[in-house]
Design a protein around this motif. Structure first.
Motif, PDB file in Angstrom:
ATOM      1  N   ASP A   5       0.824  -1.196   0.000  1.00  0.00           N
ATOM      2  CA  ASP A   5       0.000   0.000   0.000  1.00  0.00           C
ATOM      3  C   ASP A   5       0.865   1.256   0.000  1.00  0.00           C
ATOM      4  O   ASP A   5       0.584   2.212  -0.716  1.00  0.00           O
ATOM      5  N   LEU A  65     -11.301   0.801  12.618  1.00  0.00           N
ATOM      6  CA  LEU A  65     -10.938   1.094  11.232  1.00  0.00           C
ATOM      7  C   LEU A  65      -9.767   2.066  11.153  1.00  0.00           C
ATOM      8  O   LEU A  65      -9.684   2.873  10.246  1.00  0.00           O
ATOM      9  N   PHE A  67      -6.652   1.959  10.245  1.00  0.00           N
ATOM     10  CA  PHE A  67      -5.889   2.022   8.999  1.00  0.00           C
ATOM     11  C   PHE A  67      -6.716   2.674   7.895  1.00  0.00           C
ATOM     12  O   PHE A  67      -6.223   3.521   7.164  1.00  0.00           O
ATOM     13  N   SER A  68      -7.970   2.291   7.797  1.00  0.00           N
ATOM     14  CA  SER A  68      -8.848   2.834   6.751  1.00  0.00           C
ATOM     15  C   SER A  68      -9.061   4.328   6.913  1.00  0.00           C
ATOM     16  O   SER A  68      -9.032   5.069   5.938  1.00  0.00           O
ATOM     17  N   ALA A  69      -9.299   4.777   8.129  1.00  0.00           N
ATOM     18  CA  ALA A  69      -9.554   6.197   8.357  1.00  0.00           C
ATOM     19  C   ALA A  69      -8.359   7.039   7.920  1.00  0.00           C
ATOM     20  O   ALA A  69      -8.523   8.072   7.267  1.00  0.00           O
ATOM     21  N   ALA A  71      -5.960   6.121   5.756  1.00  0.00           N
ATOM     22  CA  ALA A  71      -5.769   5.964   4.319  1.00  0.00           C
ATOM     23  C   ALA A  71      -6.772   6.806   3.542  1.00  0.00           C
ATOM     24  O   ALA A  71      -6.417   7.430   2.534  1.00  0.00           O
ATOM     25  N   PHE A  72      -8.024   6.845   3.998  1.00  0.00           N
ATOM     26  CA  PHE A  72      -9.024   7.642   3.297  1.00  0.00           C
ATOM     27  C   PHE A  72      -8.733   9.125   3.392  1.00  0.00           C
ATOM     28  O   PHE A  72      -9.060   9.879   2.476  1.00  0.00           O
ATOM     29  N   THR A  75      -6.354   9.637   0.628  1.00  0.00           N
ATOM     30  CA  THR A  75      -7.015   9.402  -0.656  1.00  0.00           C
ATOM     31  C   THR A  75      -7.928  10.563  -1.028  1.00  0.00           C
ATOM     32  O   THR A  75      -7.973  10.970  -2.192  1.00  0.00           O
TER      33      THR A  75
END
Length: 93
Positions: A5, A65, A67-69, A71-72, A75
């Protein structure tokens, strides 16, 4: 250690340098480089071992979440800059 990633995020930004250098896109596409200062923070999150419990600074709904938070966040900024660069590039041609 660099994971897939992280390499993909750096590669996505550097790819724009190549497209401008080859003349595929005009200089506005280089706006995506403005998201580079966020990468060390994101890489820090990705590289750190996952804590067993939520840090006090994390909102309750984000913790599972984490990692997702993060990463978003990157992004969203990258995509906004990409879209702005694409619109400017289109208007210039």
């Amino acid at each position: 250690m660099i994971n897939i990633d992280m390499a993909g995020r750096v590669g996505g930004v550097l790819n724009h340098r190549v497209t401008v250098a080859t003349g595929t896109f005009a200089w506005p596409m280089l706006l995506v480089f403005a998201c580079l200062p966020q990468l060390p923070r994101l890489f820090g999150v990705f590289s750190a071992p996952k804590p067993t419990e939520a840090p006090a600074s994390y909102p309750e709904g984000i913790w599972p979440l984490r990692f997702s938070a993060n990463a978003f966040r990157h992004t969203r900024r990258f995509t906004s800059l990409f879209l702005l660069g694409m619109i400017l590039d289109t208007l210039m041609t």
